[in-house]
Motif scaffolding. Structure first.
Motif: not given
Length: 832
Positions: A361, A395, A397, A409-411, A413, A451
């Motif tokens: 993260q 970002l 992460a 996983r969550y990204d 933006n 996201t």
């Protein structure tokens, strides 16, 4: 600067002041009406005791007033712009803490998050790259893009709608002002709990300045700062401030399981460093004074950072974490990858985490901004224009499950940009009647674009990825005015009014991209939860599985795509000079936090605005030939529609609670008993509770999936509000001594104490009481007066504490992030 009175007059006034303060303490403790208001026995005793101890300190200080005056010691005036014009802080009927840039450097305060160590009324957290601010119990910890704090942060009079940590590197600071209580008249939008104003140094027209700092600390931490100011002509000057920080070694380790399918075997030794980061920031100013009545100031700034610190990544100490569970986490289980059913994870060290190889993260951020200010003196008044633009790309992460498995996983933006314009027309500084008229405009975008949720657990559900789009567009327009009128030479009344029109518009949707083979040979994208001016198709995904066309639409009008709020906020106060050195005041004010959309996901109507009615009485005093300064206040805040943190499907969001109340008392005592020596102590008592709050989220361990949490609702009426310690104290000593033939030594020691507080409205998880101690010693040799060598240490006693918290019901645990352990280092300072 005030003219000094004869010592006998000072002593006479000090005697009168002591008598007045003693009477005030008696009234506060015995008046039946106030006792009904302050119905907590513990709180009443705390306030009474604090004031009595302070008055006793005054009595001792006053005995030596003549001696102190003879030694020519004393406290300097503190000039602030809390009411949009320069005033002595002791003359303002408002509770304000002001700290100079020099004091910040001496105390080793380098980030805005550390300000709560000098002001007990202030609570600042750090989560997912954003500062979370509370004053007197008012605030919320939600860091979702688009949400704004109840305690806004300003830099050089520009409001930062998203308080991203990298923008608040405290380099080249002139001063910081913390304004307590609603500031709904002069600061307006979202200043319901107070305001933090940061002012950076202006260029020097008279002479060049240069300051360079190079430091190194444990955890392989390198810091470098440079400030330079150059006069170009008699009317034009420029400066630049550059700051670099790199912590290359983490506080803890990222652990790996010995056997991923049997957590009882524990973790392997060692592991990769975790909790580290680096940043770079720069700020430049141009100051132009073409005439004696015109001043133009242009500012530009830039920041670039990468950080793991402040991101909740491990179970809250003392609680359990668990391996993934599809029923709780929303995606498919992975046989042979992690145990089914779930298992409890082994306990971690305080600074350790356990994240998979692709689950690391971090928050990566890059942004810039510009502002311009014009001050023009007119014949009857002064006019000010402040124009600003800011944009930040970020970002975040995030692991979908705080466990050692590569599963989801969550990204995120983040969208974060704003434009603002403010005009002020205000009275001359010499005017007997002080007044200001103004207008303010804000246009801002905040949210996620998008996201993205992906990973093996998502793929095993037949989904390639989920893209959640959600943005909130804000347009705010306000007109305001405030006037202070002297009824007599010693009595002033102040009235202020602001009318604000806030319009928020939401746009959002969720795109689900199915893998090839699920709905034909190729991948298929299904759009769900459309939220715009035309459609609100929140059931299209469900319909798809039950035979509706993949490109189906519902064409249902959405009446909640935008929300407009029109609000009056105000302030009324009266202040009375009891003597030249003592002022008492009373204030009633209203502030509010605008209605807002939840942007993750954006699929529902906006929240209602949070409204606060605040009452405050207090006094400000300087005694003992200005060697002692004591300010104190009692406050009461009634809160309607409080905006508080909740959670849905693993994603944080805001909800409206019913009503709440915060009340308490605070004092700030500064004493200069001898040349070069300054002592300070401050304290706050806070009683902050929800009055009505049904539908409050709470969490408990699952009976079917060990280490995972179930979410339910409860009634939180009567619960303590989050981030609200009942008692907080801070104190410190600063001593500077010139040793003939050697040089100047400066010693600074600061401590602060806070009782336990609740992290969430359900009052399940609590942060223990803490006592922090920081110190530094600096030496400037007489033979090299431009050089200073400084050694410092923070968290001297090595307290283990947390700086944020999040209960992830669809995840694996009550989660949190640790604050810094004991850190120490040295720096070389060059000033010219």
């Amino acid at each position: 600067m005030r003219r000094l009175k004869p010592a006998s007059a000072n002593l006479q006034n000090s005697t009168k002041t002591y008598s007045f303060l003693t009477t005030l303490v008696h009234i506060l403790g015995e008046d039946k009406v106030l006792n009904q208001i302050l119905d907590s026995q513990v709180r009443r005793r705390a306030i009474r005791g604090s004031l009595m101890m302070s008055c006793a300190a005054f009595a001792v200080a006053n005995m030596g007033a003549q001696v102190a005056h003879a030694q020519e010691t004393g406290l300097a005036d503190i000039v602030v712009t809390a009411q949009k014009s320069a005033q002595n802080v002791q003359d303002i009927p408002l509770s304000v803490t002001a700290v100079s840039g020099e004091a910040l450097q001496s105390k080793g305060i380098t980030t805005v998050q550390e300000l709560n160590r000098i002001d007990p009324a202030l609570q600042i957290g750090h989560a997912t790259g954003t500062v979370t601010t509370f004053i007197r119990g008012v605030g919320n910890p939600v860091t979702t893009a688009g949400n704004e704090a109840s305690v806004p942060v300003y830099i050089d009079d520009v409001y930062f709608i998203r308080a991203s940590v990298p923008f608040f590197d405290l380099a080249s600071i002139e001063r910081i002002e913390v304004l307590k209580g609603p500031q709904g008249t002069l600061f307006g939008r979202n200043a319901s709990g107070g305001v933090i104003s940061i002012y950076t140094k202006d260029p020097n027209l008279a002479s060049p300045e240069l300051e360079a700092r190079l430091g190194y600390g444990n955890f392989q931490t390198m810091d470098a700062k440079l400030y330079a100011s150059v006069p170009i002509t008699d009317t034009l000057a420029a400066n630049i401030s550059v700051s670099y920080h790199n912590q290359d070694q983490g506080w803890g380790r990222n652990k790996r399981l010995i056997d991923p399918l049997d957590t009882s075997k524990g973790y392997r030794p060692g592991g990769e460093d975790y909790w580290k980061g680096h940043s770079f920031s720069a700020r430049g100013k141009i100051l132009w004074e073409p005439t004696d009545t015109t001043k133009v100031k242009l500012i530009g700034y830039y920041q670039n950072s990468w950080n793991q610190i402040g991101i909740y990544s491990r179970p809250f100490p003392g609680t359990q974490g668990g391996t993934p569970d599809g029923a709780h986490n929303g995606f498919a289980n992975l046989p042979g990858v992690f145990p089914i059913p779930s298992q409890v994870l082994p306990e971690l060290g305080f600074y350790d985490v356990a994240l998979g190889d692709t689950q690391k993260q971090y928050d990566k951020s890059k942004g810039y901004g510009f502002s311009g200010r014009i001050d023009q003196e007119l014949g009857f008044a002064d006019i000010v224009s402040i124009t600003a633009y800011r944009k930040n790309d970020e970002l975040y992460a995030s692991a979908g499950n705080y466990s050692p498995y590569n599963w989801a996983r969550y990204d995120l933006n983040v969208v974060d940009k704003q434009f603002s314009q403010e005009f002020q027309l205000k009275s001359k500084s010499s005017s007997k009647i002080k007044w200001i008229l103004g207008a303010y405009y804000l246009n801002a975008d905040g949210g996620f674009d998008p996201t993205t949720i992906h990973g093996p657990g998502v793929g095993a559900s037949g989904i390639q990825g989920i893209n959640i789009y959600g943005q909130q567009k804000v347009k705010s327009l306000a007109g305001f005015g405030q006037l202070t009128y002297p009824l007599t030479d010693t009595t002033n009344i102040t009235g202020g009014l602001r009318y604000t029109i806030d319009k928020v518009r939401g746009d959002g949707r969720t795109d689900i991209v199915f893998l090839p083979g699920v709905f034909g040979a190729g991948s298929v994208t299904v759009t769900d939860q459309i939220f715009d001016a035309n459609n609100n198709c929140s059931n299209i995904l469900a319909n798809t599985f039950f035979g509706a066309p993949l490109n189906g639409t519902c064409n249902a009008p959405n009446p909640n795509v935008s929300k407009t709020t029109k609000k009056w906020t105000w302030k009324g106060s009266i202040d009375q000079k009891v003597s030249d050195d003592v002022m008492v005041y009373g204030t009633y004010s209203r502030g509010y936090k605008a209605g807002t959309f939840n942007t993750l996901p954006l699929d529902s109507a906006a929240l209602g605005p949070e409204v606060i009615d605040a009452y405050e009485v207090g006094f400000k005093s300087e005694l003992g030939g200005r060697t002692v300064r004591l300010n104190a206040a009692l406050f009461w805040n009634d809160i309607s529609n409080a905006q508080v943190q909740a959670q849905r499907n693993g994603l944080v969001f805001l909800q409206n609670a019913g009503t709440a109340r915060t009340r308490g008392g605070e004092f700030d005592l500064t004493v200069a008993p001898a040349r070069g020596l300054t002592l300070r102590m401050a304290g706050t008592y806070l009683d902050a509770k929800f009055r009505k709050f049904d539908g409050c989220a709470t969490y408990s361990y699952s009976t079917t999936a060990p280490g995972n949490l179930d979410q339910s609702t409860t009634n939180c009426a009567g619960n303590h509000m989050p981030y609200a310690s009942k008692l907080k104290f801070s104190g410190g000593v600063n001593y500077a001594h010139d040793m003939s033939g050697t040089g100047n030594f400066t010693f600074d020691l600061n401590g602060n104490y806070a009782t336990k507080f609740n992290w969430d409205a359900d009052n399940v998880i609590k942060e223990p009481a803490h006592f922090f101690l920081d110190g530094s010693i600096a030496f400037t040799p007489e033979a090299a007066e431009h050089l200073t060598l400084r050694f410092w240490m923070k968290n001297i006693t090595g307290v283990k504490y947390n700086i944020n918290y999040y209960a992830q019901a669809s995840g694996s645990a009550y989660s949190s992030a640790p604050g810094a352990p004991r850190t120490y280092g040295g720096e070389l300072v060059f000033k010219f």
